[in-house]
Motif scaffolding. Structure first.
Motif, PDB file in Angstrom:
ATOM      1  N   ASP A  24       0.862  -1.178   0.000  1.00 55.07           N
ATOM      2  CA  ASP A  24       0.000   0.000   0.000  1.00 55.07           C
ATOM      3  C   ASP A  24       0.901   1.231   0.000  1.00 55.07           C
ATOM      4  OD1 ASP A  24       0.942   0.275   2.611  1.00 55.07           O
ATOM      5  OD2 ASP A  24      -0.933  -0.382   3.539  1.00 55.07           O
ATOM      6  N   ASN A  25       0.321   2.408   0.202  1.00 48.77           N
ATOM      7  CA  ASN A  25       1.118   3.625   0.103  1.00 48.77           C
ATOM      8  C   ASN A  25       1.980   3.910   1.330  1.00 48.77           C
ATOM      9  OD1 ASN A  25      -0.738   4.544   1.950  1.00 48.77           O
ATOM     10  ND2 ASN A  25      -1.665   6.068   0.605  1.00 48.77           N
ATOM     11  N   SER A  26       2.052   2.960   2.261  1.00 48.22           N
ATOM     12  CA  SER A  26       2.989   3.097   3.375  1.00 48.22           C
ATOM     13  C   SER A  26       4.391   2.614   2.985  1.00 48.22           C
ATOM     14  CB  SER A  26       2.499   2.322   4.603  1.00 48.22           C
ATOM     15  OG  SER A  26       2.528   0.920   4.365  1.00 48.22           O
ATOM     16  N   TRP A  27       4.507   1.939   1.845  1.00 45.95           N
ATOM     17  CA  TRP A  27       5.806   1.494   1.350  1.00 45.95           C
ATOM     18  C   TRP A  27       6.551   2.676   0.741  1.00 45.95           C
ATOM     19  CZ3 TRP A  27       7.461  -3.898   0.172  1.00 45.95           C
ATOM     20  CH2 TRP A  27       6.662  -4.850   0.826  1.00 45.95           C
ATOM     21  N   LYS A  28       7.865   2.561   0.649  1.00 47.03           N
ATOM     22  CA  LYS A  28       8.690   3.519  -0.080  1.00 47.03           C
ATOM     23  C   LYS A  28       9.061   2.900  -1.424  1.00 47.03           C
ATOM     24  CE  LYS A  28       8.997   6.819   2.997  1.00 47.03           C
ATOM     25  NZ  LYS A  28      10.308   7.388   3.359  1.00 47.03           N
ATOM     26  N   VAL A  29       8.938   3.687  -2.482  1.00 44.93           N
ATOM     27  CA  VAL A  29       9.231   3.181  -3.827  1.00 44.93           C
ATOM     28  C   VAL A  29       9.992   4.239  -4.620  1.00 44.93           C
ATOM     29  CG1 VAL A  29       8.283   2.328  -6.000  1.00 44.93           C
ATOM     30  CG2 VAL A  29       7.188   1.683  -3.858  1.00 44.93           C
ATOM     31  N   GLN A  30      11.061   3.805  -5.264  1.00 43.95           N
ATOM     32  CA  GLN A  30      11.821   4.705  -6.125  1.00 43.95           C
ATOM     33  C   GLN A  30      12.036   4.074  -7.488  1.00 43.95           C
ATOM     34  OE1 GLN A  30      12.454   7.607  -7.147  1.00 43.95           O
ATOM     35  NE2 GLN A  30      13.759   8.336  -5.474  1.00 43.95           N
ATOM     36  N   SER A  31      12.047   4.901  -8.537  1.00 46.62           N
ATOM     37  CA  SER A  31      12.227   4.419  -9.911  1.00 46.62           C
ATOM     38  C   SER A  31      13.671   4.616 -10.362  1.00 46.62           C
ATOM     39  CB  SER A  31      11.278   5.152 -10.857  1.00 46.62           C
ATOM     40  OG  SER A  31      11.513   6.556 -10.806  1.00 46.62           O
ATOM     41  N   PHE A  32      14.138   3.736 -11.278  1.00 49.45           N
ATOM     42  CA  PHE A  32      15.537   3.772 -11.698  1.00 49.45           C
ATOM     43  C   PHE A  32      15.735   3.654 -13.210  1.00 49.45           C
ATOM     44  CE2 PHE A  32      15.576   2.618  -7.257  1.00 49.45           C
ATOM     45  CZ  PHE A  32      16.635   3.384  -6.759  1.00 49.45           C
ATOM     46  N   TYR A  33      14.701   3.349 -13.956  1.00 50.47           N
ATOM     47  CA  TYR A  33      14.821   3.229 -15.422  1.00 50.47           C
ATOM     48  C   TYR A  33      13.503   3.703 -16.013  1.00 50.47           C
ATOM     49  CZ  TYR A  33      14.962   0.703 -19.973  1.00 50.47           C
ATOM     50  OH  TYR A  33      14.901   0.347 -21.294  1.00 50.47           O
ATOM     51  N   ILE A  34      13.561   4.787 -16.772  1.00 53.65           N
ATOM     52  CA  ILE A  34      12.349   5.433 -17.283  1.00 53.65           C
ATOM     53  C   ILE A  34      12.438   5.519 -18.807  1.00 53.65           C
ATOM     54  CG2 ILE A  34      10.877   7.479 -17.169  1.00 53.65           C
ATOM     55  CD1 ILE A  34      12.167   8.096 -14.440  1.00 53.65           C
ATOM     56  N   ALA A  35      11.476   4.930 -19.500  1.00 49.78           N
ATOM     57  CA  ALA A  35      11.455   4.905 -20.966  1.00 49.78           C
ATOM     58  C   ALA A  35      10.086   4.384 -21.414  1.00 49.78           C
ATOM     59  CB  ALA A  35      12.576   4.000 -21.507  1.00 49.78           C
ATOM     60  N   PRO A  36       9.686   4.646 -22.672  1.00 56.29           N
ATOM     61  CA  PRO A  36      10.358   5.400 -23.727  1.00 56.29           C
ATOM     62  C   PRO A  36      10.043   6.895 -23.635  1.00 56.29           C
ATOM     63  CG  PRO A  36       8.340   4.440 -24.582  1.00 56.29           C
ATOM     64  CD  PRO A  36       8.442   3.996 -23.146  1.00 56.29           C
ATOM     65  N   LEU A  37      11.012   7.713 -24.000  1.00 59.24           N
ATOM     66  CA  LEU A  37      10.863   9.157 -23.890  1.00 59.24           C
ATOM     67  C   LEU A  37      11.183   9.835 -25.223  1.00 59.24           C
ATOM     68  CD1 LEU A  37      12.906   9.501 -20.578  1.00 59.24           C
ATOM     69  CD2 LEU A  37      10.396   9.560 -20.756  1.00 59.24           C
TER      70      LEU A  37
ATOM     71  N   ASN B 164      14.179   9.557   2.420  1.00 63.40           N
ATOM     72  CA  ASN B 164      13.885  10.614   1.453  1.00 63.40           C
ATOM     73  C   ASN B 164      13.253  10.089   0.171  1.00 63.40           C
ATOM     74  OD1 ASN B 164      16.100   9.347   0.361  1.00 63.40           O
ATOM     75  ND2 ASN B 164      17.193  11.231  -0.177  1.00 63.40           N
ATOM     76  N   TRP B 165      12.942   8.799   0.145  1.00 61.89           N
ATOM     77  CA  TRP B 165      12.237   8.250  -1.006  1.00 61.89           C
ATOM     78  C   TRP B 165      10.748   8.594  -0.926  1.00 61.89           C
ATOM     79  CZ3 TRP B 165      13.837   2.572  -2.499  1.00 61.89           C
ATOM     80  CH2 TRP B 165      15.164   2.570  -2.943  1.00 61.89           C
ATOM     81  N   PRO B 166      10.083   8.704  -2.064  1.00 59.03           N
ATOM     82  CA  PRO B 166       8.640   8.948  -2.040  1.00 59.03           C
ATOM     83  C   PRO B 166       7.862   7.717  -1.601  1.00 59.03           C
ATOM     84  CG  PRO B 166       9.414   8.647  -4.291  1.00 59.03           C
ATOM     85  CD  PRO B 166      10.645   8.698  -3.429  1.00 59.03           C
ATOM     86  N   ARG B 167       6.689   7.966  -1.065  1.00 58.60           N
ATOM     87  CA  ARG B 167       5.796   6.853  -0.760  1.00 58.60           C
ATOM     88  C   ARG B 167       5.308   6.212  -2.054  1.00 58.60           C
ATOM     89  NH1 ARG B 167       3.271   6.326   4.264  1.00 58.60           N
ATOM     90  NH2 ARG B 167       3.908   7.862   5.829  1.00 58.60           N
ATOM     91  N   ALA B 168       4.919   4.957  -1.944  1.00 58.81           N
ATOM     92  CA  ALA B 168       4.372   4.255  -3.107  1.00 58.81           C
ATOM     93  C   ALA B 168       3.088   4.920  -3.574  1.00 58.81           C
ATOM     94  CB  ALA B 168       4.102   2.799  -2.749  1.00 58.81           C
ATOM     95  N   PHE B 169       2.846   4.851  -4.857  1.00 57.06           N
ATOM     96  CA  PHE B 169       1.581   5.273  -5.437  1.00 57.06           C
ATOM     97  C   PHE B 169       0.709   4.037  -5.601  1.00 57.06           C
ATOM     98  CE2 PHE B 169       4.460   8.622  -6.416  1.00 57.06           C
ATOM     99  CZ  PHE B 169       3.709   9.778  -6.461  1.00 57.06           C
ATOM    100  N   GLU B 170      -0.543   4.128  -5.200  1.00 61.16           N
ATOM    101  CA  GLU B 170      -1.469   3.013  -5.321  1.00 61.16           C
ATOM    102  C   GLU B 170      -2.203   3.071  -6.661  1.00 61.16           C
ATOM    103  OE1 GLU B 170      -4.143   2.847  -2.042  1.00 61.16           O
ATOM    104  OE2 GLU B 170      -2.565   2.506  -0.547  1.00 61.16           O
ATOM    105  N   TYR B 171      -2.488   1.892  -7.219  1.00 61.44           N
ATOM    106  CA  TYR B 171      -3.194   1.787  -8.489  1.00 61.44           C
ATOM    107  C   TYR B 171      -4.297   0.741  -8.376  1.00 61.44           C
ATOM    108  CZ  TYR B 171       0.790   4.433 -10.228  1.00 61.44           C
ATOM    109  OH  TYR B 171       1.745   5.411 -10.411  1.00 61.44           O
ATOM    110  N   THR B 172      -5.297   0.854  -9.231  1.00 64.07           N
ATOM    111  CA  THR B 172      -6.418  -0.072  -9.211  1.00 64.07           C
ATOM    112  C   THR B 172      -6.165  -1.256 -10.139  1.00 64.07           C
ATOM    113  OG1 THR B 172      -7.573   0.997 -11.053  1.00 64.07           O
ATOM    114  CG2 THR B 172      -7.970   1.889  -8.829  1.00 64.07           C
ATOM    115  N   ASP B 173      -7.010  -2.280 -10.013  1.00 63.01           N
ATOM    116  CA  ASP B 173      -6.933  -3.417 -10.941  1.00 63.01           C
ATOM    117  C   ASP B 173      -7.088  -2.941 -12.381  1.00 63.01           C
ATOM    118  OD1 ASP B 173      -6.799  -4.924  -8.663  1.00 63.01           O
ATOM    119  OD2 ASP B 173      -8.687  -5.996  -8.967  1.00 63.01           O
TER     120      ASP B 173
END
Length: 329
Positions: free
Chosen positions: A211-224, A278-287
């Protein structure tokens, strides 16, 4: 299918900052890009396929691995460096390739799932996991399991481990790709250079759920279309100008000339001592966001995932490799 309008590059930074301020309702000063590397185009294939399904299925895709050099001379493994070839595979909750296809919880058999010992005097915890597409799970830095199927067909996993509180869950999760280095695949309905999406959901017998209590960070972003579409702000790697979920995230149109932005993954990311404050909290998504309303590996077992939420980083579509962490006390 898109409802979004592509932003021109000259307006991208201004619109992105404004969108972020509205979405998060706080005013933060944009920081200069730090630690990022940029690549463009396709990677060189170094592993043709990590996994072969021995059963004929309709949605099997090749799990290839490649390398690509960024403009600053660094060599990156895409979609990610993984422990798939050396780590123990998680036990099957649902896996067509191994002919494990229970229709409901009553048909699930879990007594023989191996228990990974983190602490000799700990409690035995059982977990259920689905990742789009691949996960590695660590507890206090010890590898508990890797996903049995790196790409597709979609599967789900049972894990068991023995640990004593406090302990830290750490996941590396990868949205695999067919077009190595581009972050794209062949969409079933959307043709080539489709950017796909991702997601992680898990529930554990200690009461922990994603849930959004987790910390999540991204490391590879594409396609741009341009590296400038990624904006670092308040420790979030943002791409607010290009859509965050389908169908509002249109194809960038750069095909095999798309850019990618990479960030180095800290070496101690799985250890409890790693500072993710200092990482952002996770973003929650629906099915519906993740597109799993007909995914039997997940929908056959609503009881096992009750209370858990699909999580990811800021962008479900363009963020391809993330680290997710949660400490249980």
């Amino acid at each position: 299918m898109s409802r979004s309008i592509l932003l021109s590059s000259c307006r991208g930074a201004i619109v992105a900052a404004a969108a972020f301020a509205v979405f998060f309702a706080f005013d933060a000063v944009a920081q200069a890009p730090g630690g990022r590397s940029v690549t463009q185009g396709r990677a060189k294939t170094v592993i043709d396929d990590l996994f072969r399904c021995t059963v004929k299925v309709s949605n099997h895709r090749i799990s290839a691995v490649g390398t690509i050099t960024s403009t600053d001379g660094k060599v990156w493994t895409v979609p990610a460096e993984t422990a798939y070839q050396t780590g123990a595979k998680g036990a099957d909750l649902f896996n067509e390739c191994n002919k494990v296809v229970p229709k409901n919880v009553k048909e699930v058999s879990a007594p023989n799932v191996p228990i990974v010992e983190v602490d000799r005097d700990g409690e035995v915890i059982t977990g259920y996991i689905v990742a789009d597409n691949y996960f590695e799970m660590y507890v206090n830095g010890k590898l508990i399991a890797v996903d049995a199927v790196p790409y597709t067909p979609f599967n789900s996993t049972i894990v068991k481990f023995k640990a004593k509180k406090p302990y830290t869950y750490a996941f590396k999760v990868v949205d695999w790709e067919e077009d190595l280095g581009l972050g794209t695949e062949v969409g079933v309905r959307d043709g080539p250079f489709y950017q796909g999406d991702a997601g992680l959901i898990a529930r554990f017998s200690d009461g922990t759920v994603t849930d959004n209590s987790w910390k999540v960070q991204s490391f590879y972003i594409a396609p741009l279309k341009s590296p400038d579409e990624v904006v670092e702000k308040a420790n979030i790697h943002m791409t607010p100008g290009i859509g965050r979920v389908h169908p509002g995230a249109p194809k960038p149109g750069c095909t095999d000339r798309c850019f990618a932005v990479h960030y180095p993954i800290p070496k101690d990311w799985a250890l409890p001592r790693f500072d993710d404050s200092n990482w952002p909290r996770a973003f929650e998504y629906t099915d519906e966001d993740v597109g799993v309303t007909t995914l039997f590996a997940y929908t056959n077992f609503p009881e096992l995932f009750r209370g858990a939420r699909w999580i990811w980083s800021f962008n479900l579509v363009f963020d391809n490799v993330v680290i997710a962490r949660k400490t249980v006390r």
